[in-house]
Design a protein around this motif. Sequence first.
Motif, mmCIF file in Angstrom:
data_model
loop_
_atom_site.group_PDB
_atom_site.id
_atom_site.type_symbol
_atom_site.label_atom_id
_atom_site.label_comp_id
_atom_site.label_asym_id
_atom_site.label_seq_id
_atom_site.Cartn_x
_atom_site.Cartn_y
_atom_site.Cartn_z
ATOM 1 N N VAL A 21 0.840 -1.202 0.000
ATOM 2 C CA VAL A 21 0.000 0.000 0.000
ATOM 3 C C VAL A 21 0.873 1.250 0.000
ATOM 4 C CG1 VAL A 21 -1.654 1.336 1.362
ATOM 5 C CG2 VAL A 21 -1.979 -1.120 1.084
ATOM 6 N N ILE A 22 1.951 1.225 0.748
ATOM 7 C CA ILE A 22 2.865 2.372 0.773
ATOM 8 C C ILE A 22 3.391 2.663 -0.629
ATOM 9 C CG2 ILE A 22 5.134 3.142 1.595
ATOM 10 C CD1 ILE A 22 4.473 1.574 4.220
ATOM 11 N N LYS A 23 3.688 1.606 -1.388
ATOM 12 C CA LYS A 23 4.179 1.783 -2.755
ATOM 13 C C LYS A 23 3.131 2.421 -3.667
ATOM 14 C CE LYS A 23 7.450 -2.082 -2.548
ATOM 15 N NZ LYS A 23 7.780 -3.437 -3.063
ATOM 16 N N GLU A 24 1.857 2.297 -3.288
ATOM 17 C CA GLU A 24 0.788 2.924 -4.076
ATOM 18 C C GLU A 24 0.759 4.442 -3.882
ATOM 19 O OE1 GLU A 24 -1.673 1.482 -6.111
ATOM 20 O OE2 GLU A 24 -0.700 -0.484 -5.975
ATOM 21 N N GLY A 25 1.477 4.939 -2.868
ATOM 22 C CA GLY A 25 1.605 6.376 -2.661
ATOM 23 C C GLY A 25 0.460 7.043 -1.932
ATOM 24 N N VAL A 26 -0.441 6.267 -1.332
ATOM 25 C CA VAL A 26 -1.652 6.856 -0.755
ATOM 26 C C VAL A 26 -1.463 7.389 0.669
ATOM 27 C CG1 VAL A 26 -3.218 5.508 -2.189
ATOM 28 C CG2 VAL A 26 -2.484 4.594 0.020
ATOM 29 N N VAL A 27 -0.294 7.157 1.269
ATOM 30 C CA VAL A 27 -0.072 7.688 2.620
ATOM 31 C C VAL A 27 0.960 8.815 2.630
ATOM 32 C CG1 VAL A 27 -0.696 5.492 3.683
ATOM 33 C CG2 VAL A 27 1.709 5.992 3.232
ATOM 34 N N ASP A 28 1.564 9.081 1.502
ATOM 35 C CA ASP A 28 2.689 10.027 1.459
ATOM 36 C C ASP A 28 2.315 11.421 1.955
ATOM 37 O OD1 ASP A 28 4.128 7.957 0.464
ATOM 38 O OD2 ASP A 28 4.242 8.698 -1.596
ATOM 39 N N ASP A 29 1.102 11.880 1.659
ATOM 40 C CA ASP A 29 0.715 13.244 2.012
ATOM 41 C C ASP A 29 -0.115 13.328 3.282
ATOM 42 O OD1 ASP A 29 -1.470 11.954 0.893
ATOM 43 O OD2 ASP A 29 -2.232 13.740 -0.127
ATOM 44 N N LEU A 30 -0.241 12.213 4.004
ATOM 45 C CA LEU A 30 -1.023 12.217 5.236
ATOM 46 C C LEU A 30 -0.214 12.806 6.394
ATOM 47 C CD1 LEU A 30 -2.716 8.686 5.123
ATOM 48 C CD2 LEU A 30 -3.719 10.896 4.476
ATOM 49 N N ASP A 31 -0.922 13.412 7.354
ATOM 50 C CA ASP A 31 -0.290 13.959 8.555
ATOM 51 C C ASP A 31 -0.470 13.029 9.759
ATOM 52 O OD1 ASP A 31 0.393 16.571 7.318
ATOM 53 O OD2 ASP A 31 -1.790 16.789 7.228
ATOM 54 N N TYR A 32 -1.651 12.466 9.897
ATOM 55 C CA TYR A 32 -1.994 11.569 10.999
ATOM 56 C C TYR A 32 -2.514 10.263 10.409
ATOM 57 C CZ TYR A 32 -1.912 15.805 13.921
ATOM 58 O OH TYR A 32 -1.551 16.957 14.563
ATOM 59 N N PHE A 33 -2.360 9.174 11.191
ATOM 60 C CA PHE A 33 -2.814 7.873 10.700
ATOM 61 C C PHE A 33 -3.332 7.060 11.885
ATOM 62 C CE2 PHE A 33 -1.802 3.919 8.037
ATOM 63 C CZ PHE A 33 -2.863 4.160 7.181
ATOM 64 N N TYR A 34 -4.569 6.586 11.760
ATOM 65 C CA TYR A 34 -5.200 5.833 12.840
ATOM 66 C C TYR A 34 -5.608 4.433 12.371
ATOM 67 C CZ TYR A 34 -5.561 10.386 15.145
ATOM 68 O OH TYR A 34 -5.257 11.598 15.724
ATOM 69 N N GLY A 35 -5.382 3.466 13.248
ATOM 70 C CA GLY A 35 -5.847 2.106 13.016
ATOM 71 C C GLY A 35 -6.748 1.677 14.164
ATOM 72 N N VAL A 36 -7.265 0.459 14.069
ATOM 73 C CA VAL A 36 -8.142 -0.080 15.107
ATOM 74 C C VAL A 36 -7.971 -1.590 15.142
ATOM 75 C CG1 VAL A 36 -10.092 -0.186 13.494
ATOM 76 C CG2 VAL A 36 -10.514 -0.232 15.973
ATOM 77 N N HIS A 37 -8.046 -2.169 16.336
ATOM 78 C CA HIS A 37 -8.019 -3.631 16.433
ATOM 79 C C HIS A 37 -8.807 -4.080 17.656
ATOM 80 C CE1 HIS A 37 -6.836 -7.706 15.765
ATOM 81 N NE2 HIS A 37 -5.997 -7.367 14.809
ATOM 82 N N LEU A 38 -9.691 -5.087 17.429
ATOM 83 C CA LEU A 38 -10.401 -5.724 18.533
ATOM 84 C C LEU A 38 -9.395 -6.337 19.506
ATOM 85 C CD1 LEU A 38 -13.117 -7.808 16.604
ATOM 86 C CD2 LEU A 38 -13.256 -5.427 17.322
ATOM 87 N N ARG A 39 -9.734 -6.316 20.794
ATOM 88 C CA ARG A 39 -8.840 -6.887 21.796
ATOM 89 C C ARG A 39 -9.522 -8.031 22.546
ATOM 90 N NH1 ARG A 39 -5.057 -6.231 19.379
ATOM 91 N NH2 ARG A 39 -3.933 -7.215 21.101
ATOM 92 N N PRO B 233 8.212 8.177 8.414
ATOM 93 C CA PRO B 233 8.368 8.624 9.808
ATOM 94 C C PRO B 233 7.601 9.891 10.154
ATOM 95 C CG PRO B 233 10.496 8.049 8.834
ATOM 96 C CD PRO B 233 9.505 8.078 7.721
ATOM 97 N N HIS B 234 7.168 10.654 9.152
ATOM 98 C CA HIS B 234 6.439 11.898 9.448
ATOM 99 C C HIS B 234 5.032 11.621 9.957
ATOM 100 C CE1 HIS B 234 4.772 10.959 5.446
ATOM 101 N NE2 HIS B 234 3.747 11.714 5.790
ATOM 102 N N LEU B 235 4.516 10.412 9.753
ATOM 103 C CA LEU B 235 3.148 10.095 10.169
ATOM 104 C C LEU B 235 3.025 10.061 11.693
ATOM 105 C CD1 LEU B 235 2.105 7.215 7.717
ATOM 106 C CD2 LEU B 235 1.202 9.548 7.782
ATOM 107 N N LYS B 236 2.021 10.730 12.201
ATOM 108 C CA LYS B 236 1.686 10.671 13.624
ATOM 109 C C LYS B 236 0.586 9.623 13.781
ATOM 110 C CE LYS B 236 2.804 15.557 14.241
ATOM 111 N NZ LYS B 236 2.303 16.905 14.630
ATOM 112 N N ALA B 237 0.952 8.467 14.316
ATOM 113 C CA ALA B 237 0.039 7.328 14.241
ATOM 114 C C ALA B 237 -0.164 6.649 15.586
ATOM 115 C CB ALA B 237 0.568 6.308 13.236
ATOM 116 N N THR B 238 -1.338 6.050 15.728
ATOM 117 C CA THR B 238 -1.644 5.168 16.846
ATOM 118 C C THR B 238 -2.802 4.274 16.433
ATOM 119 O OG1 THR B 238 -2.012 5.046 19.238
ATOM 120 C CG2 THR B 238 -3.351 6.637 18.033
#
Length: 365
Positions: free
Chosen positions: A126-144, A318-323
């Motif tokens: 997905v990174i190679k597709e270039g769709v995260v390059d211009d993002l500032d923040y990135f959020y994921g989710v996972h059941l626990r 590394p510029h992505l602010k993610a959690t």
Amino acid sequence: MKEKIMKVFEHLHANGEVSWKEIETTNYLVALFEEAGFQPKRFKHIPGFSVEIGTGSPKIGLRADMDALWQEVNGEMKANHSCGHDAHMTIVTGVMQQLKEMGDIGGTVRAIFQPAEELGNGSLSVIKEGVVDDLDYFYGVHLRPFDEISFPNCTQGIQHGSCVFVKGEIGGLDHHGARPHKGVNAIEVAASIVHHLGLTYTDPHIAATVKMTNLHAGTENFNIIPGKATFGLDLRAQTNAVMDELQHKVKTICAQLSAMYDVPIQLELFDYVPAAAVNEEAATLMAQSIEHVLGVPALSTIVTPGADDFHFYTIERPHLKATMLGLGADVTPGLHDPYMEFNHEAIFNAIEILTDVCLRTLQQK
């Protein structure tokens, strides 16, 4: 909205697809978004797509993993969503629909539906597709799991560990059982590897394990000493630095045993997944949204020995602010269990929390 959302979940749950084969899953979700007035963009080289709403900055990404596991369920081998990816896709779909109803959101939110998380490398494609390059923040989710977080509690981040698999091959020659001095017993070499792995030490304050999980040697003839064997290792560490140390030690052990037994030992490392790099600002915003939605404080970032390829995004960009939102869902008996179940109300908690954190983050101009 609940009835529509649950229909999406039920469809995805009943029609799982394994890694790199999420074709119909992609088709179903793309059609769903198009019917709702979105303009989804399929990835050029892999299954999956992105879809966004709004314009300008800041730009926020939401990741939903798409693949199921291949498991035996009630005597039938099938693609089975025992890791909750059907819920993750449903949640991100619900967030995007809620944001669309709000009109001008003052920035951009982009949902990314990613293939092949279970193989640990879908995010790299997905990174190679270039769709995260211009993002500032990135959020994921996972059941626990229920024994990690009880419903409805949630955590502001998930500190996944690092994981890598090793394929090994011992390359000697078979010889007669009556003449063990004529060659090297590959089973004994493998036993030596296991013994020395047990004597492998890293910083005890940081969780790390290495173990042999696969071994094949010999034939149906009990009077032949096998010279060849193949084996598999599972390496896990809570930090990337310790994982680097662990890999070095495994390579050293096998090189030294190869020299001692005078037999080739070949290693191949694959499916590497890095440990999490949780961004403090992103985690703080997530915590604020959890408390706002649930009315109780967010739990601190949890440490879990599991791994997730979500963390390649921050390693490669590394510029992505993610959690990642750790979603209390009372998963039982556990993730990857073929009969996994969870509290479906958690889906709606996650939709509200991720919608809130997107709006909250859009104010960080």
